[in-house]
Write an enzyme that holds these catalytic residues in place. Sequence first.
Site, PDB file in Angstrom:
ATOM      1  N   CYS A  74       0.819  -1.175  -0.005  1.00 52.38           N
ATOM      2  CA  CYS A  74      -0.072   0.018   0.134  1.00 52.38           C
ATOM      3  C   CYS A  74       0.981   1.242   0.105  1.00 52.38           C
ATOM      4  O   CYS A  74       1.703   1.398   0.847  1.00 52.38           O
ATOM      5  CB  CYS A  74      -0.941   0.082   1.300  1.00 52.38           C
ATOM      6  SG  CYS A  74      -1.890   1.424   1.353  1.00 52.38           S
ATOM      7  N   ASN A  76       0.293   4.748  -0.135  1.00 56.65           N
ATOM      8  CA  ASN A  76      -0.213   5.670   0.931  1.00 56.65           C
ATOM      9  C   ASN A  76       0.105   5.289   2.439  1.00 56.65           C
ATOM     10  O   ASN A  76       0.490   5.958   3.391  1.00 56.65           O
ATOM     11  CB  ASN A  76      -1.550   6.150   0.689  1.00 56.65           C
ATOM     12  CG  ASN A  76      -1.669   7.002  -0.527  1.00 56.65           C
ATOM     13  OD1 ASN A  76      -0.794   7.776  -0.812  1.00 56.65           O
ATOM     14  ND2 ASN A  76      -3.051   6.905  -1.144  1.00 56.65           N
ATOM     15  N   ARG A 190      -9.606  -3.266  -4.144  1.00 55.81           N
ATOM     16  CA  ARG A 190      -9.998  -4.749  -3.637  1.00 55.81           C
ATOM     17  C   ARG A 190      -9.736  -4.631  -2.098  1.00 55.81           C
ATOM     18  O   ARG A 190      -8.656  -4.015  -1.558  1.00 55.81           O
ATOM     19  CB  ARG A 190      -9.438  -5.834  -4.448  1.00 55.81           C
ATOM     20  CG  ARG A 190      -7.912  -5.792  -4.210  1.00 55.81           C
ATOM     21  CD  ARG A 190      -7.113  -6.837  -4.780  1.00 55.81           C
ATOM     22  NE  ARG A 190      -5.688  -6.935  -4.590  1.00 55.81           N
ATOM     23  CZ  ARG A 190      -4.867  -8.023  -4.696  1.00 55.81           C
ATOM     24  NH1 ARG A 190      -5.373  -8.957  -5.363  1.00 55.81           N
ATOM     25  NH2 ARG A 190      -3.484  -8.004  -4.306  1.00 55.81           N
ATOM     26  N   CYS A 199      -5.251   6.221  -3.763  1.00 60.85           N
ATOM     27  CA  CYS A 199      -4.370   4.820  -3.573  1.00 60.85           C
ATOM     28  C   CYS A 199      -3.179   5.290  -4.242  1.00 60.85           C
ATOM     29  O   CYS A 199      -3.143   5.531  -5.509  1.00 60.85           O
ATOM     30  CB  CYS A 199      -5.236   3.637  -4.470  1.00 60.85           C
ATOM     31  SG  CYS A 199      -4.400   2.206  -4.592  1.00 60.85           S
TER      32      CYS A 199
END
Length: 261
Positions: A74, A76, A190, A199
């Site tokens: 991820c 961020n 998702r 994102c």
Amino acid sequence: MNYTFYKYQGTGNDFVMIDNRNLHFPKNDTKLIEQLCDRRFGIGADGLILLENDDTTDFRMVYYNSDGNESSMCGNGGRCLVAFAKQLGIIDTETTFIATDGLHFATISNEGIISLQMKDVDEVQEHKSHVFLNTGSPHHVQMVEDLNIFDVRNQGAKIRYGDLYGNAGSNVNFVSQTDENKFRLRTYERGVEDETLSCGTGATAVAIAMRATGKTKSSLIELQVEGGMLEVSFIEKNGFYTHVFLKGPASFVFKGEISVG
């Protein structure tokens, strides 16, 4: 059990942060993680991140989606974790840490702007209607005409659960171009199973996809997400993308304690 947590957000992508250097958190308790991320019955977040010790870097990142399952990288979240590590006094202005997709380097400015090095990208799959690539997480990138009224949640879910990506699914990004090196995107994630305000791996994927498909000639690309602005830079040579950096703000929101169980 009582858990001390910290809340961070990066362009509206928000995370519950827990200092797990003493390994007290029950990492396999999917229901607990889902509860903590629940916006009505818990703290509320797009994901939960554990900061843990690592033998060779400053710390380890362990990331869970809001559905409680451990997930892929991820962007961020990684930037927010760097800010968290600075708040804990683990780092100062730069760091290296390990995540599920490997080693990451990051710097943090006095203004709280964090530049995070993402994984190299050596494959961009171009299709008639979309582009697919992996920037630490899998991303479908698709141009649309009117992003303001586009049904991101339903159309994103159709692609995420469709035949293209099988059981694993993919994150889905819908994009429009606003200038030579500026793009706007909205992302269906998702694991969250909904649109998020931002994102990081998606912004990175969009930037590379726009360069690969000739929508821009720039190697410094600005991306307007629903929660603010991000910047992605890279070096491209013969379709191979290195020195990929995701840059943007990461902010501390609040600290608290929650009792569960």
